[in-house]
Design an enzyme around this catalytic site. Structure first.
Site, short mmCIF file in Angstrom:
data_model
loop_
_atom_site.label_atom_id
_atom_site.label_comp_id
_atom_site.label_asym_id
_atom_site.label_seq_id
_atom_site.Cartn_x
_atom_site.Cartn_y
_atom_site.Cartn_z
N HIS A 1 0.82 -1.20 0.00
CA HIS A 1 0.00 0.00 0.00
C HIS A 1 0.86 1.26 0.00
CE1 HIS A 1 -3.11 2.82 0.56
NE2 HIS A 1 -3.43 2.63 1.82
N HIS B 1 -1.94 0.23 -11.16
CA HIS B 1 -2.81 0.66 -10.07
C HIS B 1 -4.10 -0.13 -10.13
CE1 HIS B 1 -5.15 3.30 -7.42
NE2 HIS B 1 -4.00 3.82 -7.03
N ASP C 1 3.25 7.10 -7.05
CA ASP C 1 4.52 6.84 -6.39
C ASP C 1 5.72 6.99 -7.32
OD1 ASP C 1 3.46 6.07 -3.79
OD2 ASP C 1 2.67 4.31 -4.82
#
Length: 383
Positions: free
Chosen positions: A224, A264, A320
């Site tokens: 996560h 994702h 990210d």
């Protein structure tokens, strides 16, 4: 009732929410009707907190009052700092230290017996937690570095004060604005694992501290919250290898390695937050005269998307992929990246807790039993 199992609750709708909307096919994210691009460019993190918690953007006077109150609640008790010092001496992971310290905050809350049905009290507790998490994180990093924690400055913004407490110097406008924007981008994102964990805990009528501590625990898992750290560590490995970034990636894929920061569960196209952070990473590189982190990431993205077939597989950069390069250029230690994520996402956790309690029903899913139904009992002496 259907007996079909949806692993990971994939596609299962468990709640209604007015907080954030994600269109994974179009690459769109909105908070209460406002596109993330507009908020990142025009708002402050404090404005976004107000929007998420109160349902509308604040007026100037409302924002002034809200910002002042948040700033007044940044300090943490000496007992929390003493525990952080012990954890730093034990070389505890930053997310674990944050989890412990967040739970400790309840001991000094001025409303320890607040009724969970009192949404105003829940919001006040959430506001205190949100205000104090930057203080906890900055103090922990300084203690790890053998330095004394710094008291917060009420005159600085949420982002600016964190950078001051972390480094000992008031940040320039570019650094402050960059971190503020990153906090906005991470503030909420539907029912992700940590947000859902907070909601499940809140649904039992546990207090706000328990719900947020649970969110921190869920975010600490590498599936996560750890991908931005993984991305930066990958880029550092690329730099140390002296290889061309594209060749490095080719060799890594041939060796069976996964490239972090791609793909994702919701987005089938490039994460809109990654688009914004990519530009910010480039701007930081240009401003410092050192663009290699942006260039490495961009070269890798172009190869994977345009030549390696990632686009056809629905694998595109997520938030990210570029957030790590942004934080690294701000001088933030790599293992503090996920705690920074928590520093932002606590705003979303609190918002979802409040929304959950507006029409609460405890979460109680069922499991499909696959074990034996008629086992034969054997006395212990005969086993």
């Amino acid at each position: 009732m259907s007996g079909e199992v949806q692993k990971g609750l994939e596609g299962v709708v468990v709640a209604e929410s007015q907080l954030s909307y994600i269109n994974g096919d179009e690459g769109r994210l909105i908070y209460r009707g406002h596109d993330i691009e507009t908020l990142a460019a025009e708002a402050t993190y404090e404005e976004v907190l107000y929007l998420l918690w109160h349902g509308s953007l604040p007026t100037e006077s409302e924002l002034d009052s809200f910002t002042t109150t948040m700033a007044e609640e940044r300090a943490v008790d000496d007992e929390v700092l003493a525990t952080l010092a012990d954890l730093a001496a034990a070389d505890e992971e930053p997310m674990a230290a944050l989890r412990t310290a967040t739970s400790m905050l309840s001991a000094s809350d001025p409303e320890p017996d607040a009724d969970p049905d009192d949404q105003a009290a829940t919001l006040r507790q959430g506001r205190r937690i949100t205000a104090k998490i930057p203080t906890i994180l900055a103090a922990y990093q300084r203690l790890r570095d053998g330095e004394e924690p710094l008291a917060p400055k009420e005159e600085l913004s949420h982002a600016g004060n964190f950078l001051y407490m972390l480094t000992g110097e008031e940040p320039d406008a570019v650094a402050e604005e960059t971190l503020d924007m990153a906090l906005i981008l991470h503030a909420d994102h539907g029912l992700n694992a940590s947000t859902f964990a907070s909601m499940v805990i809140a649904s039992t009528l546990a207090d706000t501290y328990a719900a947020v501590t649970g969110g921190v625990g869920a975010l600490s898992g590498p599936l996560h919250g750890g991908a931005n750290q993984d991305v930066m560590e990958t880029l550092l490995e690329v730099e140390d290898s002296s290889k061309d970034p594209v060749q490095w990636v080719k060799d890594a894929i041939d060796a069976g390695r996964k490239i972090p920061g791609f793909g994702h569960r919701v987005y089938n196209v490039k994460d809109p937050r990654a688009v914004i952070l990519e530009e910010k990473s480039r701007e930081l590189g240009d401003a410092s005269g050192e663009r290699k982190w942006y260039d490495h990431a961009n070269d890798i993205e172009q190869y994977l998307v345009e030549e390696a077939g990632f686009a056809e597989k629905g694998l595109a950069p997520n938030v990210d992929f570029y957030s790590g390069t942004v934080y690294y250029q701000l001088g933030i230690p790599v293992d503090m990246f996920t705690p920074i994520f928590a520093m932002s996402r606590v705003g979303g956790w609190v918002a979802h807790v409040i929304e959950q309690l507006e029409d609460n029903r405890i979460f109680r899913p069922r499991a499909k039993y696959t074990g034996a139904k008629e086992a034969e009992w054997t006395p212990v002496d005969d086993r």
